[in-house]
Scaffold this active site. Sequence first.
Site, short mmCIF file in Angstrom:
data_model
loop_
_atom_site.label_atom_id
_atom_site.label_comp_id
_atom_site.label_asym_id
_atom_site.label_seq_id
_atom_site.Cartn_x
_atom_site.Cartn_y
_atom_site.Cartn_z
CD GLU A 255 -3.16 0.80 2.05
OE1 GLU A 255 -3.57 -0.37 2.11
OE2 GLU A 255 -3.70 1.73 2.64
CE1 TYR B 272 -4.19 -1.58 8.61
CE2 TYR B 272 -6.41 -2.27 9.19
CZ TYR B 272 -5.55 -1.53 8.41
OH TYR B 272 -6.06 -0.71 7.45
#
Lengths: 77, 756
Positions: B29, B359
């Site tokens: 990402e 996360y």
Amino acid sequence: MDCIIVDCVRSTTDHYCMKHRLAKENIEKTFASWQVAYGDDYTWEEYLDHLASDYEIGSGDLVMEVAEHLLLESQTQ
Amino acid sequence: MAVADSSVNYDVKLPKYVESKSFAMGLAEKPSAAGKIAKILDPKVKEVKIKVTRKNGDKEERLPDPTGYFLKVDDSYMMIVSAAGHLYTLTQDGVGWQYPVYDFRWVPNHIKSSNRHISKNDLRNEASIEAIKYIAHKAKDFIVMTDYDEEGEVIGGIILSQILGDEVLQDAKRMKFSTITKKEIKHSLEEALDGNQINFGMYNRGLMRHYLDWLWGINLSRALMLSLKNTSGQYLTLSTGRVQGPTLSFVSERQLEIDSFVPTPYFNINLSIEADVVWDLNYTGGPIDVRQDAISVVDKTKEQDALVAEIISKKRKKKPPAPFNLSKLQDMSHRYFKLTSQRTLQSAQRLYIAGAISYPRTSSQKYPEEIDHNEILQNLAKNSTYKKIATKLANQKNKKPVEGKKTDPAHPCIYPTGTKPDDLSGNDKKVYDLIVHTYFATFGEPAVIENNRINFDINSEDFYISGKRTVKPGWKALAGDYTGTGDKELPNFKEGETYPVKNVEWIETFTRSPPYYNDNSLRKRMEEEEIGTKATRGDIIASLFKRKYIKGKAIEITPVGEIVNQVLQNYSSQVISVQLSRQLEKMGDLVEESINEQTDEFSLADAIVQGVILLHEMLESLQDNEEEVGNLISKELQSQRRSAREVGPCQECGVGTLKIIRSTTSGKRFVGCTEYFNDKNCTATYPLPQSGRLETMDEKCKADGFPQIQVYPSGKRPWTLCLFPDCPIRAEYEKKKKKREEKKAKKEQKEMEVEN
């Protein structure tokens, strides 16, 4: 037409715009509590004067504007 | 590169040792994540500068080099490249600045951006897309390694489908991980190679959100702006969105509650008694509504003795905190550090990329089943700050942390991985410390708190004092500074004792209006109303600030924000309704479920059609009332522009109002008194800087009480100008400025002397 409160240009079909009308309704509703607090001798004019000019008590801006207007209105009547 | 141009082509060069190999392409990402993942998979990874040149006829331009990572995993080669968030964006299909617009397509970000200014980001975006395109066409396999959430699926999925077509998504492999740690990255790669695919439910839900948000944003914003333009010829950037609209309406509603608030008086009794020290007691009857009653209580208790009537002690257990999900982390981070939701998330994201925590965009309050707490604690014990507690917990047998009820299908709760982050500072350090200590606390026993209350009888009037004492700290001993409110110990009074009343008085007090929202309470309201997502709420609030629809830490709506809210409320109230935003979120759930369960009951296309039908109704209402909408905006604007020029009452004449005026002869701007226009009754003027945007301020100068103006010089920091020419703060600033300049001049002189 414009709202009756000085400097308010919001349109209305009544005398007050939606916001100032809400403030007026709240002022009217709350007077009873003030009379309970200070006694039956406490007058509507004293109440309005309190709301309009005492910055310490924390009236909303719209409330101060409406209270000032109502006070002037009652004095000129 | 403002528009797609078929005469443009690109030359992409990779080192020969890469060109000659057969490899799989990994797509991360962000560049930082790409580097971290690559180094975990192969410590001998080679960082590759990818050379991208744009050719347009005879013109050649070298674009910024994207970085790739070339590595070997087992016997296979892999080239990991990265996006930089979204490389593609939605744009109108077709031309014309009208509404409704229902046709759209994905285009590279740099093509959509303004054709007047090409930023460095545009060039990086262009280079990244061309590099990925080139590498994708050479790759034999694709592994998506973006963050495993809705946004991550869309980022990875759209890049691959735009470059290679939708079909590639079925074959693309997906690494699903919640921590960027050696163990989990390697494991997720194995699972991807074994056949883990993109989560198509999440992907389609993400696409739905992107499509509907785009449709909402472009159409409603154009409807507002065109109403103004077509009615009055004026232009003003006005915009709204699917979640922004309701969020702005929360602020507006609260503002109206505050502005129309009428306080009510009530009366408190302040009474103190004299023991070893003076103690303030509370009146058991609470605040008193009637002034005369308060006076009576004072008269009755004055110069009396307070009898200790009853001592009550109750012990209760306070459970350890559940592990953090994002919402709770943002909440606590605001409580302890006053950080905004967005700042907390930014810090947590950096900690995640550094491999230090799991996360952060998660709703879960549960640890992953496979978590090895011993390993985490042992690693945390290597950090001197956490050594003591981590070692103690690591050595504790049969430890079982508490968990909360909330779950998340994609990720576990937020917890430290044990990996020591490098040189943390600022907010990141604070957020990390909070996460680690809360992690420790989840292993603790319940704390035992003793709540104490002493009741007093003073001439038949009841008073009390209350306190609390931690009897057994339990988890509080593990939680560092994050244990909530502290103890309040009470004196060692005994029943039957008496103490003289030292002082008693009644105090008039007034009820307070509800507080302004702050960043945290506004985010919580969004959460309660189920609008937005855990990942986007902070950004939505930040975008309302950015658009100048709201301002301040105690959040107030600005005039422009009020215009937008007012218009939508009057002519398209659905846009700001929570129900509609919630309905669209539910549609997302249906799309996701339908795909995950392969029922085909509610497809992405169904959701878009339903969304467009809803939107169309709203646009029709705005279109039918275009003149009224335009007039309302125009009228509000006029009144606000008028008041925006007003600086405050004139300090010199005390009658007029100070206003920002532009001279018709010189064209220069200054502040002057309105009484000048009344037979030149007042000639007070104050100079203003001639460049930069000006904004009047409510707050007066602290030093002299004069009105102030905020100056926004282009490209420089905004500063505050006090109108009083002899303002002490201004004088102090000028003094410092002079000193700085003198110092600089001296330094330059010294350097010149050295050179000579």
